[in-house]
Design a protein around this motif. Structure first.
Motif, PDB file in Angstrom:
ATOM      1  N   TRP A 135       0.752  -1.166  -0.257  1.00 37.13           N
ATOM      2  CA  TRP A 135      -0.002   0.034  -0.030  1.00 37.13           C
ATOM      3  C   TRP A 135       0.814   1.341   0.080  1.00 37.13           C
ATOM      4  O   TRP A 135       0.459   2.167  -0.776  1.00 37.13           O
ATOM      5  CB  TRP A 135      -0.822   0.040   0.988  1.00 37.13           C
ATOM      6  CG  TRP A 135      -2.214  -0.761   1.008  1.00 37.13           C
ATOM      7  CD1 TRP A 135      -2.551  -1.681   0.000  1.00 37.13           C
ATOM      8  CD2 TRP A 135      -2.978  -1.259   2.169  1.00 37.13           C
ATOM      9  NE1 TRP A 135      -3.483  -2.242   0.246  1.00 37.13           N
ATOM     10  CE2 TRP A 135      -3.877  -2.099   1.461  1.00 37.13           C
ATOM     11  CE3 TRP A 135      -3.128  -0.810   3.344  1.00 37.13           C
ATOM     12  CZ2 TRP A 135      -4.826  -2.730   2.434  1.00 37.13           C
ATOM     13  CZ3 TRP A 135      -4.144  -1.523   4.199  1.00 37.13           C
ATOM     14  CH2 TRP A 135      -5.024  -2.579   3.669  1.00 37.13           C
ATOM     15  N   PHE A 192       1.691  -0.769  -7.495  1.00 40.73           N
ATOM     16  CA  PHE A 192       0.648  -0.916  -8.639  1.00 40.73           C
ATOM     17  C   PHE A 192       1.611  -1.931  -9.501  1.00 40.73           C
ATOM     18  O   PHE A 192       0.527  -3.220  -9.966  1.00 40.73           O
ATOM     19  CB  PHE A 192       0.045   0.042  -9.462  1.00 40.73           C
ATOM     20  CG  PHE A 192      -0.860   1.030  -8.804  1.00 40.73           C
ATOM     21  CD1 PHE A 192      -1.948   0.571  -8.305  1.00 40.73           C
ATOM     22  CD2 PHE A 192      -0.217   2.315  -8.399  1.00 40.73           C
ATOM     23  CE1 PHE A 192      -2.719   1.479  -7.455  1.00 40.73           C
ATOM     24  CE2 PHE A 192      -1.157   3.185  -7.603  1.00 40.73           C
ATOM     25  CZ  PHE A 192      -2.325   2.653  -7.228  1.00 40.73           C
ATOM     26  N   ILE A 193       2.687  -2.147  -9.844  1.00 38.82           N
ATOM     27  CA  ILE A 193       3.107  -2.975 -10.886  1.00 38.82           C
ATOM     28  C   ILE A 193       3.300  -4.328  -9.756  1.00 38.82           C
ATOM     29  O   ILE A 193       3.066  -5.421 -10.442  1.00 38.82           O
ATOM     30  CB  ILE A 193       4.622  -2.451 -11.139  1.00 38.82           C
ATOM     31  CG1 ILE A 193       4.560  -1.072 -11.909  1.00 38.82           C
ATOM     32  CG2 ILE A 193       5.497  -3.591 -11.841  1.00 38.82           C
ATOM     33  CD1 ILE A 193       5.842  -0.740 -12.201  1.00 38.82           C
ATOM     34  N   TRP A 194       3.808  -4.092  -8.585  1.00 41.99           N
ATOM     35  CA  TRP A 194       3.631  -5.341  -7.792  1.00 41.99           C
ATOM     36  C   TRP A 194       2.506  -6.150  -7.548  1.00 41.99           C
ATOM     37  O   TRP A 194       2.135  -7.364  -7.538  1.00 41.99           O
ATOM     38  CB  TRP A 194       4.206  -4.920  -6.230  1.00 41.99           C
ATOM     39  CG  TRP A 194       4.359  -5.939  -5.155  1.00 41.99           C
ATOM     40  CD1 TRP A 194       4.457  -7.412  -5.450  1.00 41.99           C
ATOM     41  CD2 TRP A 194       4.609  -5.703  -3.836  1.00 41.99           C
ATOM     42  NE1 TRP A 194       4.414  -7.925  -4.227  1.00 41.99           N
ATOM     43  CE2 TRP A 194       4.722  -6.998  -3.217  1.00 41.99           C
ATOM     44  CE3 TRP A 194       4.933  -4.625  -3.007  1.00 41.99           C
ATOM     45  CZ2 TRP A 194       4.990  -7.160  -1.881  1.00 41.99           C
ATOM     46  CZ3 TRP A 194       5.034  -4.805  -1.618  1.00 41.99           C
ATOM     47  CH2 TRP A 194       5.116  -5.964  -1.130  1.00 41.99           C
ATOM     48  N   TRP A 195       1.510  -5.137  -7.252  1.00 40.73           N
ATOM     49  CA  TRP A 195       0.076  -5.583  -7.312  1.00 40.73           C
ATOM     50  C   TRP A 195      -0.236  -6.428  -8.420  1.00 40.73           C
ATOM     51  O   TRP A 195      -0.884  -7.628  -8.566  1.00 40.73           O
ATOM     52  CB  TRP A 195      -0.776  -4.341  -7.014  1.00 40.73           C
ATOM     53  CG  TRP A 195      -2.335  -4.620  -7.000  1.00 40.73           C
ATOM     54  CD1 TRP A 195      -2.937  -5.340  -5.993  1.00 40.73           C
ATOM     55  CD2 TRP A 195      -3.270  -4.531  -7.789  1.00 40.73           C
ATOM     56  NE1 TRP A 195      -4.517  -5.377  -6.175  1.00 40.73           N
ATOM     57  CE2 TRP A 195      -4.443  -5.082  -7.414  1.00 40.73           C
ATOM     58  CE3 TRP A 195      -3.169  -3.968  -9.194  1.00 40.73           C
ATOM     59  CZ2 TRP A 195      -5.830  -4.767  -8.347  1.00 40.73           C
ATOM     60  CZ3 TRP A 195      -4.351  -3.982  -9.849  1.00 40.73           C
ATOM     61  CH2 TRP A 195      -5.853  -4.310  -9.501  1.00 40.73           C
ATOM     62  N   SER A 230       2.281   1.792  -3.423  1.00 39.73           N
ATOM     63  CA  SER A 230       1.317   2.306  -4.549  1.00 39.73           C
ATOM     64  C   SER A 230       1.138   3.819  -4.565  1.00 39.73           C
ATOM     65  O   SER A 230       0.710   4.118  -5.460  1.00 39.73           O
ATOM     66  CB  SER A 230      -0.066   1.646  -3.831  1.00 39.73           C
ATOM     67  OG  SER A 230      -0.103   0.251  -3.997  1.00 39.73           O
ATOM     68  N   TYR A 231       1.768   4.641  -3.671  1.00 43.45           N
ATOM     69  CA  TYR A 231       1.707   6.052  -3.585  1.00 43.45           C
ATOM     70  C   TYR A 231       2.615   6.378  -4.763  1.00 43.45           C
ATOM     71  O   TYR A 231       2.795   7.340  -5.262  1.00 43.45           O
ATOM     72  CB  TYR A 231       1.904   6.657  -2.478  1.00 43.45           C
ATOM     73  CG  TYR A 231       0.760   6.487  -1.533  1.00 43.45           C
ATOM     74  CD1 TYR A 231      -0.389   7.253  -1.548  1.00 43.45           C
ATOM     75  CD2 TYR A 231       0.774   5.717  -0.536  1.00 43.45           C
ATOM     76  CE1 TYR A 231      -1.680   7.376  -0.920  1.00 43.45           C
ATOM     77  CE2 TYR A 231      -0.614   5.602   0.478  1.00 43.45           C
ATOM     78  CZ  TYR A 231      -1.550   6.479   0.121  1.00 43.45           C
ATOM     79  OH  TYR A 231      -2.837   6.350   0.862  1.00 43.45           O
ATOM     80  N   ILE A 232       3.582   5.599  -4.816  1.00 41.30           N
ATOM     81  CA  ILE A 232       4.716   6.104  -5.920  1.00 41.30           C
ATOM     82  C   ILE A 232       4.502   5.179  -7.409  1.00 41.30           C
ATOM     83  O   ILE A 232       5.650   4.977  -7.979  1.00 41.30           O
ATOM     84  CB  ILE A 232       6.058   5.852  -5.392  1.00 41.30           C
ATOM     85  CG1 ILE A 232       6.441   4.610  -4.697  1.00 41.30           C
ATOM     86  CG2 ILE A 232       6.262   7.123  -4.398  1.00 41.30           C
ATOM     87  CD1 ILE A 232       8.033   4.732  -4.189  1.00 41.30           C
ATOM     88  N   TYR A 233       3.467   4.354  -7.311  1.00 42.68           N
ATOM     89  CA  TYR A 233       3.058   3.481  -8.464  1.00 42.68           C
ATOM     90  C   TYR A 233       4.063   2.226  -8.699  1.00 42.68           C
ATOM     91  O   TYR A 233       3.670   1.444  -9.377  1.00 42.68           O
ATOM     92  CB  TYR A 233       3.340   4.409  -9.844  1.00 42.68           C
ATOM     93  CG  TYR A 233       2.390   5.449  -9.640  1.00 42.68           C
ATOM     94  CD1 TYR A 233       1.000   5.215  -9.854  1.00 42.68           C
ATOM     95  CD2 TYR A 233       2.807   6.688  -9.481  1.00 42.68           C
ATOM     96  CE1 TYR A 233       0.125   6.455  -9.841  1.00 42.68           C
ATOM     97  CE2 TYR A 233       2.065   7.780  -9.594  1.00 42.68           C
ATOM     98  CZ  TYR A 233       0.729   7.590  -9.652  1.00 42.68           C
ATOM     99  OH  TYR A 233      -0.198   8.725  -9.679  1.00 42.68           O
ATOM    100  N   ILE A 234       5.028   1.927  -7.819  1.00 43.75           N
ATOM    101  CA  ILE A 234       5.890   0.667  -7.757  1.00 43.75           C
ATOM    102  C   ILE A 234       4.861  -0.478  -7.152  1.00 43.75           C
ATOM    103  O   ILE A 234       4.644  -1.582  -7.763  1.00 43.75           O
ATOM    104  CB  ILE A 234       6.996   0.667  -6.952  1.00 43.75           C
ATOM    105  CG1 ILE A 234       8.006   1.799  -7.653  1.00 43.75           C
ATOM    106  CG2 ILE A 234       7.773  -0.569  -6.756  1.00 43.75           C
ATOM    107  CD1 ILE A 234       9.186   2.136  -6.975  1.00 43.75           C
TER     108      ILE A 234
END
Length: 119
Positions: free
Chosen positions: A58, A67-70, A61-65
């Motif tokens: 989480w 989202f890639i992991w997710w 996710s604030y630095i978009y990394i």
């Protein structure tokens, strides 16, 4: 239940086996539920007993990394669930061994057996 767990269960006493067989299905995680947590909340690591990993996901996710992991977790969800279930199985087997220890021979039984062999 994976093959390694089945082998470990065979080495247990009957009481221990019954405990594992009755307890394990209630504690095991399912892939479908993990996907539901993944889609709805991004909380699949909480479901898989890894809360710290979920918090890191989480935050990242604030630095978009994150989202890639997710998104990457979408493809490895079955393996994540299998690893979690393996850890749960180890814990249940450990609990069974602690709750129902193998009976040990009494010292007098050992002496009697040695006496009969000598006599």
């Amino acid at each position: 239940m994976d093959a390694q767990t089945r082998v470990e269960i065979q080495n247990l006493t009957e009481q221990q086996q019954m405990y594992v067989i009755q307890t394990l299905p209630a504690k095991e995680k399912t892939v479908s539920t993990a996907y539901i947590f993944w889609v709805l909340f991004g909380a699949h690591y909480f479901y898989l007993n890894r809360p710290f990993k979920n918090l890191i996901l989480w935050v990242l996710s604030y630095i978009y990394i994150g989202f890639i992991w997710w998104f990457y977790d979408l493809f490895r969800m079955q393996r994540l669930v299998a690893e979690c279930n393996r850890e749960i199985a180890r814990q249940v087997i450990h609990d069974a061994i602690l709750l129902y220890p193998k009976p040990q021979k009494l010292h007098s039984e050992t002496i009697d057996a040695e006496y009969k062999e000598a006599g």
